[in-house]
Design an enzyme around this catalytic site. Sequence first.
Site, PDB file in Angstrom:
ATOM      1  N   ASP A  51      21.177   7.514 -14.055  1.00 33.86           N
ATOM      2  CA  ASP A  51      19.874   8.198 -14.190  1.00 33.86           C
ATOM      3  C   ASP A  51      19.814   9.339 -13.223  1.00 33.86           C
ATOM      4  OD1 ASP A  51      19.605   6.777 -12.021  1.00 33.86           O
ATOM      5  OD2 ASP A  51      17.687   6.034 -12.446  1.00 33.86           O
ATOM      6  N   SER A  52      20.905   9.571 -12.465  1.00 30.69           N
ATOM      7  CA  SER A  52      21.019  10.733 -11.599  1.00 30.69           C
ATOM      8  C   SER A  52      21.147  12.045 -12.589  1.00 30.69           C
ATOM      9  CB  SER A  52      22.176  10.670 -10.669  1.00 30.69           C
ATOM     10  OG  SER A  52      23.418  10.290 -11.522  1.00 30.69           O
ATOM     11  N   ASP A  90      22.471   3.426 -17.197  1.00 29.17           N
ATOM     12  CA  ASP A  90      21.352   2.939 -16.419  1.00 29.17           C
ATOM     13  C   ASP A  90      20.114   2.732 -17.285  1.00 29.17           C
ATOM     14  OD1 ASP A  90      21.827   2.889 -13.575  1.00 29.17           O
ATOM     15  OD2 ASP A  90      21.538   4.795 -13.163  1.00 29.17           O
ATOM     16  N   LYS A 120      22.886  -1.056 -16.352  1.00 31.06           N
ATOM     17  CA  LYS A 120      22.796  -0.970 -14.886  1.00 31.06           C
ATOM     18  C   LYS A 120      21.010  -0.985 -14.569  1.00 31.06           C
ATOM     19  CE  LYS A 120      23.796   1.962 -11.453  1.00 31.06           C
ATOM     20  NZ  LYS A 120      22.532   2.297 -10.924  1.00 31.06           N
ATOM     21  N   GLU A 122      18.064  -1.267 -11.114  1.00 34.00           N
ATOM     22  CA  GLU A 122      17.827  -1.439  -9.694  1.00 34.00           C
ATOM     23  C   GLU A 122      17.129  -2.485  -9.197  1.00 34.00           C
ATOM     24  OE1 GLU A 122      16.526   2.265  -8.355  1.00 34.00           O
ATOM     25  OE2 GLU A 122      18.105   3.504  -9.332  1.00 34.00           O
ATOM     26  N   GLU A 189      24.089   0.821  -2.576  1.00 35.81           N
ATOM     27  CA  GLU A 189      24.165   2.283  -2.162  1.00 35.81           C
ATOM     28  C   GLU A 189      23.491   2.484  -0.683  1.00 35.81           C
ATOM     29  OE1 GLU A 189      22.274   4.929  -5.133  1.00 35.81           O
ATOM     30  OE2 GLU A 189      22.213   6.520  -3.886  1.00 35.81           O
TER      31      GLU A 189
HETATM   32  O1  KIV Z   1      22.447   7.336 -11.228  1.00 39.47           O
HETATM   33  C1  KIV Z   1      23.566   7.319 -10.434  1.00 39.47           C
HETATM   34  O2  KIV Z   1      24.160   8.209 -10.440  1.00 39.47           O
HETATM   35  C2  KIV Z   1      23.759   5.991  -9.781  1.00 39.47           C
HETATM   36  C3  KIV Z   1      24.793   5.932  -8.733  1.00 39.47           C
HETATM   37  C4  KIV Z   1      24.544   6.842  -7.562  1.00 39.47           C
HETATM   38  C5  KIV Z   1      25.279   4.607  -8.311  1.00 39.47           C
HETATM   39  O3  KIV Z   1      23.014   5.041  -9.702  1.00 39.47           O
END
Ligand code: KIV
Length: 271
Positions: A51-52, A90, A120, A122, A189
């Site tokens: 989600d980055s 994510d 994934k 959090e 992280e």
């Molecule tokens: O969204 C992302 O890029 C991440 C990484 C920093 C692990 O969750």
Amino acid sequence: MSVNKDIKRVTTHVLQEMKSRGERITMLTAYDFSMARILDEAGVDILLVGDSASNVMAGHETTLPITLDQMIYHGASVVRAVRRALIVVDLPFGSYQGNSRTALDSTIRIMKEAGAHAVKLEGGAEVQESIKRILSAGVPVMGHLGLTPQSIYKFGTYTVRAKEEAEAQKLLEDAELLQELGCFAIVLEKIPAKLAKKVAEKLWIPVIGIGAGGGVDGQVLVTHDMLGITKDFQPRFLRRYLDLFDAIKGAVNQYIEDVRSRDFPSSKEQY
Ligand code: KIV
């Protein structure tokens, strides 16, 4: 360069075997077809449709605004490019917290519409019902502890997490819980290297670090950061392998000059 060509497709089982053999796991972010193709051909084990993308692709300040539809769009683009890597997408902010039915619905959309191999999310104990429900549908789940950017407004800053004993203890307990629930791997992280090593040694599932030192089972970076496409982000943990921002800018400057001077196109570059 050592890409294990015997591995036809990286699966969660392959990652487990890599941990057992002490072989380091590589993971990078990908959001689009062209970049994913390069990363996959290079032999990265896991591609994370992170989600980055909210920051890197859309220019938002945080990861919170990105939507499930947008994550599916990025995920599907990556899936079309990849032959070898395991693709993890994510679950974006708001698509899994608090309500396990919503978490399952979001996951099913990601699996069906993007074609991802895993999701994934959090958090630890607070999202366990969501994790259980996703796993019960047969979808592999990767956990994410430590600095969890979707909670940035709770933390207030992007500084190192779990430096204090109480937070370190909670992280350790959450990591064990995620393993117990059935997560196939965990991202840690921005936490102290000593704590990350302790978690990796305690767990039998792979632990992938970003800013978590060298004592874990694998590393992940945001591709645009390690290639130097982003410019202003320079945390201690980031190694830049290229300076693509300036390289691309230089090439574009040259193109502008060539067009203006009528050097491009030449007689050979036309019909
Ligand atoms: O969204 C992302 O890029 C991440 C990484 C920093 C692990 O969750």
